[in-house]
Design an enzyme around this catalytic site. Structure first.
Site, short mmCIF file in Angstrom:
data_model
loop_
_atom_site.label_atom_id
_atom_site.label_comp_id
_atom_site.label_asym_id
_atom_site.label_seq_id
_atom_site.Cartn_x
_atom_site.Cartn_y
_atom_site.Cartn_z
N TYR A 119 -1.46 -0.30 10.25
CA TYR A 119 -1.64 -0.77 8.86
C TYR A 119 -0.44 -0.36 8.02
CZ TYR A 119 -3.62 -1.53 4.25
OH TYR A 119 -3.83 -1.96 2.95
N SER A 148 0.87 -1.18 0.00
CA SER A 148 0.00 0.00 0.00
C SER A 148 0.89 1.22 0.00
CB SER A 148 -0.89 0.01 1.24
OG SER A 148 -1.50 1.28 1.42
#
Length: 253
Positions: free
Chosen positions: A159, A145
């Protein structure tokens, strides 16, 4: 379309929905036989498998909970038992737990720790199990990501950390597996129209403000990202390894 993956076997983790399903279909369109994993929805996974078979390739779905590290070796065993080999591993499965700040006294430790277990340790377990059995000249691709490299808003520390961890790991195994001409790369998309992103949408900045951060003011399409994965897995990317490639419309430049 040229069947550049004809004769190749792909394992796509988290392939029952979203980017995983779109990428599995992109590989199948280009001739690959595909195994997908799923954690919960057998019905969705079987629907994907039927769509893949309709393209004239072999396909299977394997239930595999990536949080259970002991599931990695049986997973690889099943793929090789079905197809005879494994050429391409796409570590796509992951979860997104976001929204709480690190100093929140009510931080849900168990939920955030599970995210590390699934996103990092689960991906590592699958990679360790696959590496000695992967065909020489094969490919390993991690779906990261942009948050692994650039964090434009709060509440995503864990995350982002799980995705950043994949970068260092990929660089290390690119060194380990380079003598076998196996390439290892991380593709870092930005926001995409997936169920997982919808689940955390309430934790993101307002949509207009978020899009304003992007030079190309839109989300990536699943098809664009899937084709980028296929490029990294294909014959023209054999000299790209240990790299982290952002695909986020210029966010973070």
């Amino acid at each position: 379309m040229t069947k550049i993956f004809e004769g190749k076997v792909v394992l796509m983790t988290g392939g029952s929905r979203g980017l995983g399903a779109a990428t599995a279909e992109a590989f199948a369109r280009q001739g690959a036989d595909v195994a997908i994993t799923y954690a919960a929805s057998a019905e969705k996974a079987e629907a994907v498998v039927e769509a893949l078979k309709a393209k004239g390739v072999r396909a299977i779905a394997i239930k595999s909970d990536q949080a259970d590290l002991s599931s990695a070796r049986p997973l690889i065993d099943k793929v090789i038992a079905e197809f005879g080999k494994l050429d391409i591993l796409v570590n796509n499965a992951g979860i997104a737990t976001q929204g709480q700040l690190v100093d929140d006294p009510n931080l849900d430790d168990e939920k955030y720790n599970r995210q590390w277990q699934v996103n990092v340790l689960g991906s590592i377990a699958n990679t360790r199990a696959a590496a000695p059995r992967l065909s020489d000249g094969g490919r390993i691709i991690f779906i990261g990501s942009l948050l692994g490299s650039y964090v434009p808003f709060k509440g995503v520390a864990d995350y982002a950390g799980t995705k950043a961890a994949l970068i260092g790991y990929a660089k290390g195994i690119a060194r380990d597996l380079g003598p076998r001409n196996i390439t290892v790369n991380v593709l870092q998309p930005g926001a995409m129209p997936t169920d997982m992103n919808k689940d955390v949408a309430g934790e993101l900045p307002p949509l207009d403000a978020f899009l304003d951060l992007h030079p190309i003011r839109r989300f990536a399409t699943l098809e664009e990202v899937a084709e980028a994965v296929c490029f990294l897995a294909g014959p023209h990317a054999g000299y790209i390894t240990g790299e982290t490639i952002n695909m986020a419309g210029g966010l973070g430049i």
